[in-house]
Design a protein around this motif. Structure first.
Motif, short mmCIF file in Angstrom:
data_model
loop_
_atom_site.label_atom_id
_atom_site.label_comp_id
_atom_site.label_asym_id
_atom_site.label_seq_id
_atom_site.Cartn_x
_atom_site.Cartn_y
_atom_site.Cartn_z
N ASP A 139 0.82 -1.21 0.00
CA ASP A 139 0.00 0.00 0.00
C ASP A 139 0.86 1.26 0.00
N ALA A 140 2.06 1.20 -0.54
CA ALA A 140 2.99 2.33 -0.50
C ALA A 140 2.51 3.54 -1.30
N ASP A 141 1.45 3.39 -2.06
CA ASP A 141 0.97 4.49 -2.90
C ASP A 141 0.64 5.74 -2.10
N PHE A 142 0.19 5.57 -0.85
CA PHE A 142 -0.25 6.76 -0.10
C PHE A 142 0.92 7.63 0.34
N TYR A 143 2.15 7.10 0.36
CA TYR A 143 3.31 7.93 0.67
C TYR A 143 4.30 7.99 -0.49
N ALA A 144 3.86 7.64 -1.70
CA ALA A 144 4.71 7.69 -2.87
C ALA A 144 4.87 9.13 -3.36
N LEU A 145 6.00 9.39 -4.01
CA LEU A 145 6.23 10.69 -4.65
C LEU A 145 5.47 10.71 -5.96
N LYS A 146 4.46 11.57 -6.04
CA LYS A 146 3.58 11.62 -7.21
C LYS A 146 3.62 12.98 -7.88
N ASN A 208 5.50 14.64 4.68
CA ASN A 208 5.16 15.63 3.67
C ASN A 208 4.49 15.01 2.46
N LEU A 209 4.97 13.83 2.03
CA LEU A 209 4.36 13.18 0.88
C LEU A 209 2.97 12.64 1.22
N ILE A 210 2.81 12.14 2.43
CA ILE A 210 1.48 11.68 2.87
C ILE A 210 0.50 12.84 2.81
N PHE A 368 -9.81 4.60 17.29
CA PHE A 368 -8.73 3.62 17.44
C PHE A 368 -8.45 3.00 16.08
N TYR A 369 -7.16 2.94 15.72
CA TYR A 369 -6.76 2.40 14.43
C TYR A 369 -5.68 1.34 14.64
N SER A 380 3.66 1.40 10.50
CA SER A 380 2.54 1.60 11.42
C SER A 380 2.24 3.09 11.56
N TRP A 381 3.29 3.90 11.68
CA TRP A 381 3.10 5.32 11.96
C TRP A 381 2.78 6.12 10.70
N ARG A 382 3.31 5.71 9.55
CA ARG A 382 2.88 6.34 8.30
C ARG A 382 1.38 6.13 8.11
N ARG A 383 0.94 4.92 8.30
CA ARG A 383 -0.50 4.63 8.17
C ARG A 383 -1.31 5.39 9.21
N SER A 384 -0.76 5.53 10.40
CA SER A 384 -1.47 6.26 11.45
C SER A 384 -1.68 7.71 11.06
#
Length: 395
Positions: A139-146, A208-210, A368-369, A380-384
């Motif tokens: 699921d790396a797309d949410f923090y990918a450089l786009k 920042n990317l997120i 809660f996540y 874990s923390w990027r997703r959080s």
């Protein structure tokens, strides 16, 4: 607070930011796929370390005169991956199992000495500059450089009379901040974990990317993020007592009396509690809980990422918290919760899921996540952060 920190450390091993997080075994180990590729974090032109499609990591180190070489990333009772010497003088080894997706710290031990892997980049963690590797996440797309509008991360230096120094912070301003000089923004104060520093969230965490991606998808309101060093009361590695001796007062003074006023006077902020949040990972979560429960008039939104939880008793014992705070967000990696099922003898009980359910049942806005298939680590923390950001400043 010191008792709380000691309890968390004893029960949950929150100091082990540098520890690798193996995926649990699922029956017999599969054959290792020979589709290894250089890690995305490698130094330019370096082929090792490598990662394959299953999450195995392979190391190769040139040390022809060495007698023993080990990478601290890996599985098993040896505390890492033992490398074996090849005829050409290089040392090669592959982890005995796949690692969790996401970012991991590690270093090399060569004849008893500690060295960073020259093949990969360095990241500040575990109270030192460590080597880092990225196991690609599904699921790396949410923090990918786009190809989306990007915000800016800038270093600021602010005066700190309480410490007699100039201190450093990094500030993320969202896309459009410079173009629209009339707009004002909410602020999230986002803290790193034990042994890390103010570079962690924008480097290892990709905060920042997120944010750029969430804003481009219109999933969150644009806001400023401020990241500063939280270990004002410095504790040296190996010092007896460790994190349990950490004193929150020096950092609280820097944050509340120095950094926040500086940010509000130098950036176009909405300078009130309804538009100010605080969150942190691990130790940063414990800092967040302590400061926000003592100062509920300063922060309207609070997030603890693998750093404790809020119980009804916590809220009841913090005058004004229930009235002032609009959201208490708590998150953990699923493997952290699995490990918390068995606490060491004598450790106090701690159930973040039960705390959340009780707090929510009391009418408080508790969220809660759980990050699937991760432990005490940056995925874990990027997703959080991805889950937390859209819940902020929804006025």
């Amino acid at each position: 607070m010191q008792r709380t920190i000691a309890a968390l450390v004893a029960s949950f091993g929150l100091l082990a930011l540098g520890a690798p997080s193996p995926a649990p075994a699922q029956g017999a180990s599969p054959a290792i796929a020979e589709d290894f590729k250089p890690s995305s974090l490698n130094q330019p032109g370096q082929d090792y370390p490598q990662v394959n499609s299953q999450g195995y990591v392979r190391f190769r180190v040139t040390a022809p005169q060495a007698q023993s070489v080990k990478a601290t990333l890996g599985l098993g009772g040896q505390g890492g991956t033992v490398l074996h010497k090849a005829d050409d003088g290089t040392w090669v080894g592959t982890t005995s199992g796949p690692l969790d997706e996401g970012f991991h710290y590690y270093h090399l031990e060569i004849d008893g000495g500690v060295f960073n892997d020259p093949g990969t980049r360095n990241f500040y963690g575990s109270t030192r500059w460590e080597s880092g590797i990225e196991v690609p996440a599904h699921d790396a797309d949410f923090y990918a450089l786009k190809d989306v509008p990007h915000g800016n991360v800038q270093q600021i230096l602010f005066p700190s009379p309480s410490t007699g120094t100039q201190k450093r912070a990094f500030v993320y301003t969202p896309p459009g901040y410079d173009a629209n000089q009339s707009a004002r923004y909410p602020v999230l104060y986002l803290q790193h974990g034990w042994g890390e520093d103010e570079t962690a969230w924008s480097t290892q965490g990709h905060a920042n990317l997120i944010m750029d991606n969430l804003i481009a998808e219109k999933k969150t309101r644009p806001f400023i993020i401020v990241m500063t060093y939280g270990m004002t009361n410095v504790i040296r590695p190996g010092e007896p007592g460790g994190l349990a001796k950490f004193d929150i007062k020096p950092f609280q003074a820097v944050l509340l009396d120095e950094l926040i006023p500086y940010v509000d006077s130098h950036f176009r902020t909405l300078a009130d509690s309804d538009h100010r949040a605080m969150a942190g990972l691990s130790m940063g979560g414990m800092e967040t809980k302590t400061i926000t429960t003592a100062n509920p008039d300063k922060f309207g939104y609070v997030g603890l990422f693998s750093g404790g939880s809020f119980s009804p008793e916590d809220v009841a014992n913090a005058p004004g918290f229930r009235d002032e705070v609009k959201l208490a967000f708590v998150s953990y990696g699923s493997r952290e919760l699995d490990r918390r099922a068995v606490a060491p003898p004598g450790a106090p009980s701690f159930d973040p899921v039960a705390n959340h359910e009780a707090l929510k049942a009391s009418g408080f806005n508790s969220v809660f996540y759980v990050s699937p298939n991760t432990a005490h680590e940056f995925l874990s923390w990027r997703r959080s952060l991805r889950e937390f950001a859209p819940l902020l400043f929804r006025d």
